[in-house]
Enzyme design. Structure first.
Site: not given
Ligand code: UD1
Length: 420
Positions: A116, A397, A121-122, A305, A92, A22-23
């Site tokens: 989720c 999902r 998740r900023p 995950d 997201r 999915k990701n």
């Molecule tokens: C992706 C995956 C999710 C997985 C995560 C970490 C998808 C669709 N989802 O989520 O399943 O759990 O990677 O491996 O691929 N952060 C910030 N600011 C930002 C972006 C992120 O502070 O602009 C923080 C997040 O809050 C979190 C950390 O960085 O604490 C990791 O987030 P990120 O790697 O961006 O995860 P996702 O892409 O949301």
């Protein structure tokens, strides 16, 4: 409401084909926005989230249809640069389309994404990265307005190797003249897969899988066909399920390197794990033992995950284990449900201390997020008696008919639809 009804206690045995990630598929679908020709994605996983992303493409003007196990996407008529709020709030990953829309139209309007409930998740890193490439961003009434008319290639330094921000910036850079560098980027296999897909249709991306990715701008990408990677989190979930229930399972279509952080934790614990090509063979003939520390980290570290699923296993493992969740601040919410089944777990901020109990007991529990829900299903498989995991829409999902996969392995699990 749809629930899983589980009668615990069966060992798992048999063979299962692991479906597509999915990701990996979600950012690849966002990548299709770049393309004016036809793209065929093979082995398309029809999860709720991937279908929502197809809805987003359609709302922008793309046409798509399923052809057997593939999806055919035609981006010729994509003409809109705005994602409707009701679609953006569903997943997201809608935010990835920001980079692609900017690449194609030099402007975009999106709202804050959903997903989720595992933390704040900023998206500040996404926006900061785009600003480094010259995008002017204003936020009004919950919408993010992006003006990319002065976008230029350059260097983006990420403060944290965010998966989504890395993917978004790659997608924003494909058409920028010159070379864009993303420093301290994420190294996850899904980033490598997105880059490989984009290269297969004409992009010029190097360094994927390392902490510096370089994108040499091209004028146009072409159409093409692509088969994304298998899902390492589903693979890991079924590895842990077998470790918990005991048994003998063969998982097909597995990329071993992508699950090595989990396998290294289990190998000298309760399972024998061997490989033959892309097949992983797992024999679990002992009860799992505690693990001193499991700490979630960006790839190649232990994936966040799989944190709920391994915690579920540790709840029945002899001894005391510690799990540290470094990625998402609200990712222990499922533990209160696991405790209803008899688990002995204390959570203190980002640390969970798990005292293994000899047996979990069946209970009615609530699935509040995707991986937490999966962890409760695993607990139900090994519990004494009957477990109902309520409201499995979050599980759907990211797992396509999880109950059917588990039934194939001999689990006693059924989907029950209740009327309000
Ligand atoms: C992706 C995956 C999710 C997985 C995560 C970490 C998808 C669709 N989802 O989520 O399943 O759990 O990677 O491996 O691929 N952060 C910030 N600011 C930002 C972006 C992120 O502070 O602009 C923080 C997040 O809050 C979190 C950390 O960085 O604490 C990791 O987030 P990120 O790697 O961006 O995860 P996702 O892409 O949301």
């Amino acid at each position: 409401m749809e629930n899983f009804f589980i009668c615990g206690g069966n060992k798992l045995s048999g063979e299962l084909d692991i479906s597509t990630s999915k990701n990996a598929v979600l950012p690849i679908l966002a990548g299709c926005i770049l393309c004016e020709k036809q793209i065929i994605i093979h082995k398309f996983p029809k999860y709720a989230d991937t279908k929502s992303m197809l809805d987003i493409l359609e709302s922008l003007g793309a046409k798509w249809y399923f052809q057997d196990e593939s999806v055919v996407i035609d981006g010729e008529n994509i003409s809109k640069s705005e994602i409707p709020v009701e679609l953006a709030s569903k997943i997201r990953s809608s935010i990835f389309s920001l980079g692609s829309i900017l690449s194609r139209f030099k402007k975009a309007k999106v709202s804050y994404p959903g997903g989720c409930a595992i933390g704040a998740r900023p998206i500040d890193l996404h926006l900061k990265g785009l600003k480094s490439l010259g995008v002017k961003i204003t936020e009004r009434h919950g919408y993010i307005y992006c003006d990319g008319s002065n976008m230029k290639s350059g260097t983006v330094n990420l403060d944290f190797p965010s998966v989504g921000a890395t993917e978004n910036i790659i997608l924003a850079s494909v058409y920028l003249k010159g070379k864009t560098r993303i420093v301290n980027c994420a190294k996850e296999p899904e980033i490598v897969d997105l880059s490989n897909f984009l290269n297969s249709i004409g992009a010029k991306i190097t360094g994927q899988g390392t902490s510096i990715i370089e994108i040499e701008g091209v004028q146009k990408v072409d159409g093409g066909e692509y088969t994304p990677i298998a899902d390492r989190i589903i693979t890991g979930t079924y590895i842990i399920a077998t470790a918990m229930c005991g048994g003998n399972v063969q998982l097909n279509n597995v990329n071993i390197e992508n699950v090595s952080a989990l396998v290294s934790k289990l190998k000298n614990n309760c399972c024998k794990i061997t490989y033959k090509g892309d097949k992983l063979i797992l024999v679990a003939d002992k009860k799992p033992k505690s693990i001193a520390k499991v700490e979630t980290m960006p790839f190649p570290g232990f994936p966040t995950d799989l944190q709920p699923q391994i915690t579920s296993m540790l709840s029945i493992s002899k001894g005391t284990s510690v799990v540290v969740e470094n990625m998402f601040e609200s990712r222990f919410k499922y533990i209160s449900e696991l405790k209803k089944m008899g688990a002995d777990i204390i959570v203190n901020d980002k640390t969970a201390i798990i005292k293994g109990v000899p047996q979990l007991y069946g209970a009615t529990v609530m699935s509040n997020d995707l991986r937490g829900g999966a962890a409760l299903v695993l607990a139900g498989l090994v519990a004494n008696g009957y477990t109902t995991v309520c409201d499995v829409k979050h599980i759907d999902r990211g797992y396509y008919k999880m109950e059917e996969d588990l039934q194939k392995l001999g689990a006693n699990i059924e989907r029950i639809i209740t009327k309000a």
